[in-house]
Design a protein around this motif. Structure first.
Motif, PDB file in Angstrom:
ATOM      1  N   ILE A  17      -9.600   1.251   6.408  1.00 36.91           N
ATOM      2  CA  ILE A  17     -10.501   0.229   5.867  1.00 36.91           C
ATOM      3  C   ILE A  17     -10.817  -0.809   6.934  1.00 36.91           C
ATOM      4  O   ILE A  17     -11.985  -1.181   7.122  1.00 36.91           O
ATOM      5  N   ALA A  18      -9.792  -1.275   7.642  1.00 34.86           N
ATOM      6  CA  ALA A  18     -10.004  -2.262   8.701  1.00 34.86           C
ATOM      7  C   ALA A  18     -10.933  -1.717   9.782  1.00 34.86           C
ATOM      8  O   ALA A  18     -11.831  -2.421  10.256  1.00 34.86           O
ATOM      9  N   PRO A  76       5.426   6.893  -5.701  1.00 36.86           N
ATOM     10  CA  PRO A  76       6.797   6.503  -6.024  1.00 36.86           C
ATOM     11  C   PRO A  76       7.008   5.002  -5.794  1.00 36.86           C
ATOM     12  O   PRO A  76       6.185   4.338  -5.176  1.00 36.86           O
ATOM     13  N   ALA A  77       8.111   4.490  -6.265  1.00 37.51           N
ATOM     14  CA  ALA A  77       8.546   3.102  -6.035  1.00 37.51           C
ATOM     15  C   ALA A  77       7.535   2.072  -6.535  1.00 37.51           C
ATOM     16  O   ALA A  77       7.141   1.170  -5.818  1.00 37.51           O
ATOM     17  N   VAL A  78       7.130   2.223  -7.787  1.00 39.98           N
ATOM     18  CA  VAL A  78       6.151   1.313  -8.375  1.00 39.98           C
ATOM     19  C   VAL A  78       6.625  -0.130  -8.295  1.00 39.98           C
ATOM     20  O   VAL A  78       5.880  -1.021  -7.885  1.00 39.98           O
ATOM     21  N   ASN A  79       7.867  -0.389  -8.675  1.00 36.17           N
ATOM     22  CA  ASN A  79       8.384  -1.752  -8.692  1.00 36.17           C
ATOM     23  C   ASN A  79       8.356  -2.368  -7.296  1.00 36.17           C
ATOM     24  O   ASN A  79       7.910  -3.504  -7.120  1.00 36.17           O
ATOM     25  N   ASP A  80       8.840  -1.635  -6.302  1.00 34.36           N
ATOM     26  CA  ASP A  80       8.859  -2.167  -4.934  1.00 34.36           C
ATOM     27  C   ASP A  80       7.445  -2.446  -4.428  1.00 34.36           C
ATOM     28  O   ASP A  80       7.198  -3.484  -3.805  1.00 34.36           O
ATOM     29  N   SER A  81       6.524  -1.529  -4.689  1.00 36.44           N
ATOM     30  CA  SER A  81       5.135  -1.716  -4.231  1.00 36.44           C
ATOM     31  C   SER A  81       4.486  -2.914  -4.909  1.00 36.44           C
ATOM     32  O   SER A  81       3.798  -3.714  -4.262  1.00 36.44           O
ATOM     33  N   LEU A  82       4.707  -3.059  -6.198  1.00 33.64           N
ATOM     34  CA  LEU A  82       4.127  -4.180  -6.930  1.00 33.64           C
ATOM     35  C   LEU A  82       4.736  -5.499  -6.471  1.00 33.64           C
ATOM     36  O   LEU A  82       4.016  -6.490  -6.275  1.00 33.64           O
ATOM     37  N   MET A  83       6.029  -5.530  -6.257  1.00 32.60           N
ATOM     38  CA  MET A  83       6.666  -6.759  -5.771  1.00 32.60           C
ATOM     39  C   MET A  83       6.161  -7.130  -4.386  1.00 32.60           C
ATOM     40  O   MET A  83       5.921  -8.305  -4.106  1.00 32.60           O
ATOM     41  N   GLU A  84       5.974  -6.144  -3.520  1.00 31.33           N
ATOM     42  CA  GLU A  84       5.395  -6.428  -2.203  1.00 31.33           C
ATOM     43  C   GLU A  84       4.023  -7.070  -2.351  1.00 31.33           C
ATOM     44  O   GLU A  84       3.711  -8.060  -1.684  1.00 31.33           O
ATOM     45  N   GLY A 138       0.523  -3.689   2.637  1.00 33.32           N
ATOM     46  CA  GLY A 138       1.927  -3.543   2.287  1.00 33.32           C
ATOM     47  C   GLY A 138       2.412  -2.237   2.898  1.00 33.32           C
ATOM     48  O   GLY A 138       1.689  -1.573   3.650  1.00 33.32           O
ATOM     49  N   ASN A 139       3.617  -1.837   2.573  1.00 32.43           N
ATOM     50  CA  ASN A 139       4.191  -0.622   3.162  1.00 32.43           C
ATOM     51  C   ASN A 139       3.784   0.662   2.446  1.00 32.43           C
ATOM     52  O   ASN A 139       4.064   1.746   2.933  1.00 32.43           O
ATOM     53  N   ALA A 140       3.113   0.556   1.306  1.00 31.65           N
ATOM     54  CA  ALA A 140       2.830   1.738   0.499  1.00 31.65           C
ATOM     55  C   ALA A 140       1.747   2.648   1.084  1.00 31.65           C
ATOM     56  O   ALA A 140       1.803   3.858   0.889  1.00 31.65           O
ATOM     57  N   ILE A 152      -5.766  -7.558   0.638  1.00 33.64           N
ATOM     58  CA  ILE A 152      -4.481  -6.878   0.752  1.00 33.64           C
ATOM     59  C   ILE A 152      -4.632  -5.476   0.176  1.00 33.64           C
ATOM     60  O   ILE A 152      -5.091  -5.316  -0.956  1.00 33.64           O
ATOM     61  N   VAL A 153      -4.247  -4.474   0.956  1.00 39.09           N
ATOM     62  CA  VAL A 153      -4.309  -3.087   0.514  1.00 39.09           C
ATOM     63  C   VAL A 153      -2.888  -2.657   0.182  1.00 39.09           C
ATOM     64  O   VAL A 153      -2.001  -2.725   1.032  1.00 39.09           O
TER      65      VAL A 153
END
Length: 99
Positions: free
Chosen positions: A39-40, A82-90, A29-31, A75-76
């Motif tokens: 990791i990859a 910051p932006a817990v909601n956006d990160s979780l939704m992603e 994700g973008n976080a 998925i990492v």
């Protein structure tokens, strides 16, 4: 008396790869893209190709840009400030897109 022996355990991914011929895919994700890239690299795979962004109405959009059929997908994504909601939704939308 008990004798303690020290055994070296391989990381989870390495031990899986040793007994099964897997095709691993690591997406981010973008976080925390840098962590996913590291990791990859350690796993010897390229970071998966996916476009993660927002629709014009602000909703999260995910477009997986490569085949993940018959692959083990990881998925990492950070889910803290910051932006817990956006990160979780992603993370949730990415998980749905991978199924």
């Amino acid at each position: 008396t008990h004798t303690h022996t020290h055994t070296t355990h391989l990381p989870f991914f390495v031990s899986i790869m040793s007994y099964r011929d897997l095709e691993l895919k690591v997406f981010s994700g973008n976080a925390n893209i840098q962590l996913a890239e590291r990791i990859a690299k350690i796993l010897g795979v390229e970071l998966g190709k996916a476009k993660v962004g927002k629709f014009s109405n602000g909703e999260t959009s995910v477009e997986v840009q490569e085949s993940i059929r018959e692959c083990d997908v990881f998925i990492v994504q950070r889910t803290c400030n910051p932006a817990v909601n956006d990160s979780l939704m992603e993370l949730l939308v990415m998980t749905d897109a991978m199924c």
